[in-house]
Design an enzyme around this catalytic site. Sequence first.
Site, PDB file in Angstrom:
ATOM      1  N   GLU A  98      -7.872 -20.825  14.090  1.00  0.00           N
ATOM      2  CA  GLU A  98      -7.838 -21.962  14.177  1.00  0.00           C
ATOM      3  C   GLU A  98      -9.076 -21.611  13.205  1.00  0.00           C
ATOM      4  OE1 GLU A  98      -6.870 -21.067  17.046  1.00  0.00           O
ATOM      5  OE2 GLU A  98      -4.601 -22.300  17.063  1.00  0.00           O
ATOM      6  N   ASP A 100      -0.093   8.105   1.198  1.00  0.00           N
ATOM      7  CA  ASP A 100       1.380   8.237   1.223  1.00  0.00           C
ATOM      8  C   ASP A 100       1.551   7.350   2.567  1.00  0.00           C
ATOM      9  OD1 ASP A 100       0.640   9.211  -1.151  1.00  0.00           O
ATOM     10  OD2 ASP A 100       0.845  11.308  -0.341  1.00  0.00           O
TER      11      ASP A 100
HETATM   12  N1  SAM Z   1      -6.953   8.502  -2.181  1.00  0.00           N
HETATM   13  C1  SAM Z   1      -6.968   8.710  -3.353  1.00  0.00           C
HETATM   14  C2  SAM Z   1      -6.815   7.211  -4.181  1.00  0.00           C
HETATM   15  O1  SAM Z   1      -7.270   6.232  -3.183  1.00  0.00           O
HETATM   16  O2  SAM Z   1      -7.026   7.595  -5.255  1.00  0.00           O
HETATM   17  C3  SAM Z   1      -5.890   9.020  -3.979  1.00  0.00           C
HETATM   18  C4  SAM Z   1      -3.990   8.609  -3.149  1.00  0.00           C
HETATM   19  S1  SAM Z   1      -2.532   9.361  -3.536  1.00  0.00           S
HETATM   20  C5  SAM Z   1      -1.516   7.249  -2.670  1.00  0.00           C
HETATM   21  C6  SAM Z   1      -2.394   9.767  -1.578  1.00  0.00           C
HETATM   22  C7  SAM Z   1      -3.283  11.623  -1.601  1.00  0.00           C
HETATM   23  O3  SAM Z   1      -2.963  12.046  -0.670  1.00  0.00           O
HETATM   24  C8  SAM Z   1      -1.778  12.538  -2.863  1.00  0.00           C
HETATM   25  O4  SAM Z   1      -3.193  12.817  -3.309  1.00  0.00           O
HETATM   26  C9  SAM Z   1      -1.463  13.266  -1.968  1.00  0.00           C
HETATM   27  O5  SAM Z   1      -1.044  14.605  -2.650  1.00  0.00           O
HETATM   28  C10 SAM Z   1      -2.367  13.995  -1.182  1.00  0.00           C
HETATM   29  N2  SAM Z   1      -2.069  14.230   0.048  1.00  0.00           N
HETATM   30  C11 SAM Z   1      -0.956  13.647   0.667  1.00  0.00           C
HETATM   31  N3  SAM Z   1      -0.320  14.288   1.747  1.00  0.00           N
HETATM   32  C12 SAM Z   1      -1.243  15.840   1.952  1.00  0.00           C
HETATM   33  C13 SAM Z   1      -2.113  15.974   2.954  1.00  0.00           C
HETATM   34  N4  SAM Z   1      -1.594  16.628   4.306  1.00  0.00           N
HETATM   35  N5  SAM Z   1      -3.140  17.141   2.819  1.00  0.00           N
HETATM   36  C14 SAM Z   1      -3.966  16.597   1.927  1.00  0.00           C
HETATM   37  N6  SAM Z   1      -3.900  16.133   0.994  1.00  0.00           N
HETATM   38  C15 SAM Z   1      -2.436  15.015   0.884  1.00  0.00           C
END
Ligand code: SAM
Length: 198
Positions: free
Chosen positions: A172, A120
């Site tokens: 380049e 994220d």
């Molecule tokens: N990697 C997966 C993909 O490419 O389909 C999911 C991408 S999604 C945009 C980001 C994921 O990271 C979400 O499911 C979110 O809940 C998880 N996430 C965010 N912060 C996190 C944390 N501190 N620990 C574990 N998971 C986390």
Amino acid sequence: SDSHFPVPISPCHVDYSFHYPQLFSSDQVDSNKKIQFADVGCGFGGLLISLSTLFPETLMIGMELRDKVTEYVKERISALRATNPGQYQNISVVRTNSMKYIPNYFGKGQLSKMFFLFPDPHFKEKNHRRRVISLHLLDEYAYVLEIGGIIYTITDVEELDPVIKLLSTATEEGQKVARNGGQTFQARRLSLTDFAAS
Ligand code: SAM
């Protein structure tokens, strides 16, 4: 909040027989295999499922903060195990906050691959502390990665990586390839030795 999920007090308290029951059943207690791949923020688990059959001998785990998403991945893995006997035994998922608890799961030099795929972006400055990739966490990732271990990362947010588009457009040689209608290919690999060099 964090109080809703249990956290092992150290990597040797991770319950391998819970995550990989067929590989760590009571009659095979001598297995001393360790988890080697971690998919951090694994979302719905698609990568784990593909990696499972590609690296059938490797134990891997997804770490996911959202409870419902984690439950979904658990069910997905159970269903695959049930319909493909003997397969998908090497993958599992845990609901946790990877930013706090990576060292509770993995010891020094344990992991050979870590994946941070489409993390994220948290655009607002006040939320930058929620980014799973940040300078202070790199120390932790370097600690759990083995020498030569690899971090894989990808994003669709161009402004987070202003350098990347320069690789093919600013040099380049890149411009020459573009003029001639050729293609270029980017390879990005980050390893412990890169950290050491930076
Ligand atoms: N990697 C997966 C993909 O490419 O389909 C999911 C991408 S999604 C945009 C980001 C994921 O990271 C979400 O499911 C979110 O809940 C998880 N996430 C965010 N912060 C996190 C944390 N501190 N620990 C574990 N998971 C986390």
